[in-house]
Design a protein around this motif. Structure first.
Motif, PDB file in Angstrom:
ATOM      1  N   GLN A  43       4.633   6.777   9.751  1.00  0.00           N
ATOM      2  CA  GLN A  43       3.464   5.962   9.626  1.00  0.00           C
ATOM      3  C   GLN A  43       2.383   6.297  10.575  1.00  0.00           C
ATOM      4  OE1 GLN A  43       2.336   1.553  10.821  1.00  0.00           O
ATOM      5  NE2 GLN A  43       3.629   1.459   8.855  1.00  0.00           N
ATOM      6  N   LYS A  44       1.168   6.818  10.111  1.00  0.00           N
ATOM      7  CA  LYS A  44       0.333   7.207  10.821  1.00  0.00           C
ATOM      8  C   LYS A  44      -0.290   5.905  11.685  1.00  0.00           C
ATOM      9  CE  LYS A  44      -4.181   9.956  10.785  1.00  0.00           C
ATOM     10  NZ  LYS A  44      -4.970  10.688   9.750  1.00  0.00           N
ATOM     11  N   ALA A  45      -0.429   6.103  12.900  1.00  0.00           N
ATOM     12  CA  ALA A  45      -1.099   4.999  13.978  1.00  0.00           C
ATOM     13  C   ALA A  45      -2.722   5.176  13.601  1.00  0.00           C
ATOM     14  CB  ALA A  45      -0.486   5.172  15.055  1.00  0.00           C
ATOM     15  N   VAL A  46      -3.010   4.221  13.105  1.00  0.00           N
ATOM     16  CA  VAL A  46      -4.649   3.893  12.768  1.00  0.00           C
ATOM     17  C   VAL A  46      -5.080   2.734  13.449  1.00  0.00           C
ATOM     18  CG1 VAL A  46      -5.025   6.003  11.445  1.00  0.00           C
ATOM     19  CG2 VAL A  46      -4.625   3.659  10.489  1.00  0.00           C
ATOM     20  N   PRO A  47      -6.237   2.554  13.890  1.00  0.00           N
ATOM     21  CA  PRO A  47      -6.714   0.965  14.136  1.00  0.00           C
ATOM     22  C   PRO A  47      -7.010   0.470  12.779  1.00  0.00           C
ATOM     23  CG  PRO A  47      -7.865   2.572  15.660  1.00  0.00           C
ATOM     24  CD  PRO A  47      -6.864   3.575  14.678  1.00  0.00           C
ATOM     25  N   THR A  48      -6.558  -0.646  12.725  1.00  0.00           N
ATOM     26  CA  THR A  48      -7.179  -1.412  11.384  1.00  0.00           C
ATOM     27  C   THR A  48      -6.725  -2.793  11.605  1.00  0.00           C
ATOM     28  OG1 THR A  48      -6.922  -1.330   9.057  1.00  0.00           O
ATOM     29  CG2 THR A  48      -4.828  -1.229  10.171  1.00  0.00           C
ATOM     30  N   TYR A  49      -7.217  -3.686  10.446  1.00  0.00           N
ATOM     31  CA  TYR A  49      -6.875  -5.241  10.663  1.00  0.00           C
ATOM     32  C   TYR A  49      -6.518  -5.743   9.279  1.00  0.00           C
ATOM     33  CZ  TYR A  49     -11.264  -4.811   7.721  1.00  0.00           C
ATOM     34  OH  TYR A  49     -11.988  -4.680   6.604  1.00  0.00           O
ATOM     35  N   LYS A  50      -6.155  -6.842   9.273  1.00  0.00           N
ATOM     36  CA  LYS A  50      -5.644  -7.727   7.907  1.00  0.00           C
ATOM     37  C   LYS A  50      -6.892  -8.007   7.047  1.00  0.00           C
ATOM     38  CE  LYS A  50      -1.578  -9.739  10.236  1.00  0.00           C
ATOM     39  NZ  LYS A  50      -0.523  -9.222   9.380  1.00  0.00           N
ATOM     40  N   PRO A  51      -6.973  -7.316   6.199  1.00  0.00           N
ATOM     41  CA  PRO A  51      -8.234  -7.457   4.998  1.00  0.00           C
ATOM     42  C   PRO A  51      -8.191  -8.695   4.430  1.00  0.00           C
ATOM     43  CG  PRO A  51      -6.538  -5.766   4.128  1.00  0.00           C
ATOM     44  CD  PRO A  51      -6.262  -6.213   5.813  1.00  0.00           C
ATOM     45  N   LEU A  52      -9.299  -9.294   3.776  1.00  0.00           N
ATOM     46  CA  LEU A  52      -9.190 -10.144   2.632  1.00  0.00           C
ATOM     47  C   LEU A  52      -8.567  -9.743   1.141  1.00  0.00           C
ATOM     48  CD1 LEU A  52     -12.595 -11.696   3.507  1.00  0.00           C
ATOM     49  CD2 LEU A  52     -10.407 -12.799   3.882  1.00  0.00           C
ATOM     50  N   LEU A  53      -8.013 -10.471   0.614  1.00  0.00           N
ATOM     51  CA  LEU A  53      -7.737 -10.029  -0.786  1.00  0.00           C
ATOM     52  C   LEU A  53      -8.961  -9.519  -1.411  1.00  0.00           C
ATOM     53  CD1 LEU A  53      -5.796  -9.669  -3.097  1.00  0.00           C
ATOM     54  CD2 LEU A  53      -6.198 -12.127  -3.562  1.00  0.00           C
ATOM     55  N   ALA A  54      -9.956 -10.129  -1.158  1.00  0.00           N
ATOM     56  CA  ALA A  54     -11.362  -9.792  -1.932  1.00  0.00           C
ATOM     57  C   ALA A  54     -11.840  -8.186  -1.554  1.00  0.00           C
ATOM     58  CB  ALA A  54     -12.665 -10.620  -1.508  1.00  0.00           C
ATOM     59  N   TYR A  76       3.822  -4.879  15.545  1.00  0.00           N
ATOM     60  CA  TYR A  76       2.692  -3.988  15.431  1.00  0.00           C
ATOM     61  C   TYR A  76       1.323  -4.454  15.652  1.00  0.00           C
ATOM     62  CZ  TYR A  76       2.830  -5.942  10.700  1.00  0.00           C
ATOM     63  OH  TYR A  76       2.753  -6.792   9.812  1.00  0.00           O
ATOM     64  N   ALA A  77       1.291  -5.649  15.895  1.00  0.00           N
ATOM     65  CA  ALA A  77      -0.182  -6.431  16.045  1.00  0.00           C
ATOM     66  C   ALA A  77      -0.652  -6.281  17.559  1.00  0.00           C
ATOM     67  CB  ALA A  77      -0.011  -7.759  15.526  1.00  0.00           C
ATOM     68  N   SER A  78      -1.695  -6.239  17.931  1.00  0.00           N
ATOM     69  CA  SER A  78      -2.289  -6.226  19.170  1.00  0.00           C
ATOM     70  C   SER A  78      -3.459  -7.449  19.157  1.00  0.00           C
ATOM     71  CB  SER A  78      -2.753  -4.705  19.470  1.00  0.00           C
ATOM     72  OG  SER A  78      -2.074  -3.987  19.380  1.00  0.00           O
ATOM     73  N   GLY A 101       0.788  -1.196   0.021  1.00  0.00           N
ATOM     74  CA  GLY A 101      -0.008   0.182   0.027  1.00  0.00           C
ATOM     75  C   GLY A 101       0.874   1.151   0.110  1.00  0.00           C
ATOM     76  N   CYS A 102       1.199   1.513   1.076  1.00  0.00           N
ATOM     77  CA  CYS A 102       2.306   2.718   1.303  1.00  0.00           C
ATOM     78  C   CYS A 102       2.746   2.742   2.707  1.00  0.00           C
ATOM     79  CB  CYS A 102       1.973   4.286   1.039  1.00  0.00           C
ATOM     80  SG  CYS A 102      -0.030   4.580   1.873  1.00  0.00           S
ATOM     81  N   ARG A 103       3.633   1.448   3.111  1.00  0.00           N
ATOM     82  CA  ARG A 103       4.012   1.194   4.380  1.00  0.00           C
ATOM     83  C   ARG A 103       4.594   2.298   5.175  1.00  0.00           C
ATOM     84  NH1 ARG A 103       8.392  -3.420   5.678  1.00  0.00           N
ATOM     85  NH2 ARG A 103       9.377  -2.364   4.071  1.00  0.00           N
ATOM     86  N   GLY A 104       5.312   3.156   4.371  1.00  0.00           N
ATOM     87  CA  GLY A 104       5.812   4.081   5.091  1.00  0.00           C
ATOM     88  C   GLY A 104       5.100   5.351   5.872  1.00  0.00           C
ATOM     89  N   LEU A 105       3.824   5.171   5.427  1.00  0.00           N
ATOM     90  CA  LEU A 105       2.801   6.282   5.574  1.00  0.00           C
ATOM     91  C   LEU A 105       1.537   5.725   6.447  1.00  0.00           C
ATOM     92  CD1 LEU A 105       2.749   7.989   2.196  1.00  0.00           C
ATOM     93  CD2 LEU A 105       4.271   8.748   4.047  1.00  0.00           C
ATOM     94  N   PHE A 106       1.238   4.548   6.131  1.00  0.00           N
ATOM     95  CA  PHE A 106      -0.038   4.029   6.740  1.00  0.00           C
ATOM     96  C   PHE A 106       0.392   2.426   7.075  1.00  0.00           C
ATOM     97  CE2 PHE A 106      -2.262   7.842   5.592  1.00  0.00           C
ATOM     98  CZ  PHE A 106      -3.525   7.820   6.461  1.00  0.00           C
ATOM     99  N   PRO A 107      -0.300   1.926   7.925  1.00  0.00           N
ATOM    100  CA  PRO A 107      -0.129   0.529   8.410  1.00  0.00           C
ATOM    101  C   PRO A 107       0.063  -0.583   7.218  1.00  0.00           C
ATOM    102  CG  PRO A 107      -1.691   1.470   9.847  1.00  0.00           C
ATOM    103  CD  PRO A 107      -1.482   2.323   8.917  1.00  0.00           C
ATOM    104  N   ASP A 150      -5.656  -6.071  15.913  1.00  0.00           N
ATOM    105  CA  ASP A 150      -5.290  -4.915  15.371  1.00  0.00           C
ATOM    106  C   ASP A 150      -3.942  -4.872  14.784  1.00  0.00           C
ATOM    107  OD1 ASP A 150      -6.112  -1.852  15.451  1.00  0.00           O
ATOM    108  OD2 ASP A 150      -4.111  -1.864  15.952  1.00  0.00           O
ATOM    109  N   VAL A 151      -3.626  -4.281  13.713  1.00  0.00           N
ATOM    110  CA  VAL A 151      -2.429  -4.146  13.220  1.00  0.00           C
ATOM    111  C   VAL A 151      -1.947  -2.757  12.641  1.00  0.00           C
ATOM    112  CG1 VAL A 151      -2.369  -6.607  12.485  1.00  0.00           C
ATOM    113  CG2 VAL A 151      -3.252  -5.172  10.790  1.00  0.00           C
ATOM    114  N   GLY A 152      -2.619  -1.632  13.446  1.00  0.00           N
ATOM    115  CA  GLY A 152      -2.151  -0.493  13.153  1.00  0.00           C
ATOM    116  C   GLY A 152      -2.073   0.608  14.120  1.00  0.00           C
TER     117      GLY A 152
END
Length: 287
Positions: A117-128, A74-76, A26-32, A105-107
């Protein structure tokens, strides 16, 4: 033979149209990394090639993740507690149903390796979900979106953190891709040469990228026994002679992971066909 030649020529002509900059995870340097916020931000920055990694869950879901486990960096846990290093091996995604994976959570903790990198709550998404996000952006803007999808496969992990066979892994991933994306809009990449060989034999229409760290192009050709569309090495080991060799053999060259504008300009001058970067906002082709 004639049909194969037409297919190769078609593939080459389409590849030439793929945008130059690829957003790494994605843009690992800027977002999770490998998160929906990262892919969305990359698109908003002007990136039109989303690079990502995929693994499988216990219930056969294709999950966008660089590792087949929860990374302690980074995972919680769902409870909010940080995953610790000694737990990683017990949090094997291939042994976890996706509903459980999604609860982690991974962000929100950020990533100490990427201070911007901006710290934001997020998860591992599906490829879909990632493909749906990209295709929704395409429909909204009318701009083509491409995907560089890495199957995270290691021979030593067969039957442990991934399926026992390359066939099982590859077929699940490919079925998911074909639900959303036509051939001309994606690349399949892997460090595992057995994955690339299986794809070449089973899905000859798919453009393949051979990922390596320091191995030279001739090693890739000798190991595979065919010429992949792309040679993708660490930029640290890539030389002008290697780029010229690849081009002479009909391979494009897309190094990873170049993160400074100066290095990007250096490799652009050497004639690479694309750049994978954690910081697409630094890319000369965008700014």
């Amino acid at each position: 033979m004639k049909i194969l030649l037409i297919l190769i020529l078609f593939s080459t002509s389409v590849m030439a149209q793929i945008p130059f900059i690829q957003g790494h995870r994605g843009c690992r340097g800027l977002f999770p990394e490998n998160s929906l916020p990262a892919f969305q931000h990359a698109l908003d920055l002007g990136v039109r090639v989303l690079e990502m990694d995929v693994v499988l869950s216990a219930d056969g879901k294709v999950v966008v993740s660089h590792e087949p486990y929860m990374n302690a960096r980074y995972a919680s846990h769902p409870s909010g507690e940080a995953v610790i290093r000694s737990e990683e091996s017990t949090l094997n995604l291939y042994q976890m149903p996706y509903a459980e994976i999604k609860r982690f959570d991974v962000g929100k903790r950020g990533n100490s390796l990427f201070l911007e990198q901006k710290a934001v709550p997020t998860y591992k998404p599906l490829l879909a979900e990632v493909l749906a996000l990209g295709e929704a952006f395409r429909k909204k803007t009318g701009e083509a979106v491409y995907y560089n999808i890495e199957i995270k496969s290691e021979p030593g992990e067969y039957g442990k953190s991934q399926p026992a066979t390359v066939k099982e892994f590859a077929d699940v991933v490919q079925r998911q891709i074909y639900k959303y994306v036509a051939n001309e809009f994606f690349i399949l990449q892997s460090f595992d040469m057995s994955v690339l060989t299986y794809y070449h034999q089973t899905y000859p229409e798919v453009r393949l990228s051979a990922l390596v760290e320091s191995e030279k192009p001739q090693f890739v050709l000798d190991t595979l026994g065919f010429t992949p569309s792309i040679y993708s090495s660490s930029y640290q080991y890539l030389t002008a002679d290697m780029i010229q060799f690849c081009h002479a053999k009909g391979m494009q060259v897309i190094p990873w992971t170049i993160n400074t504008k100066e290095q990007m300009q250096q490799f652009i001058a050497l004639g690479v066909d694309g750049i994978i970067t954690d910081y697409p906002n630094r890319a000369p082709k965008i700014h």
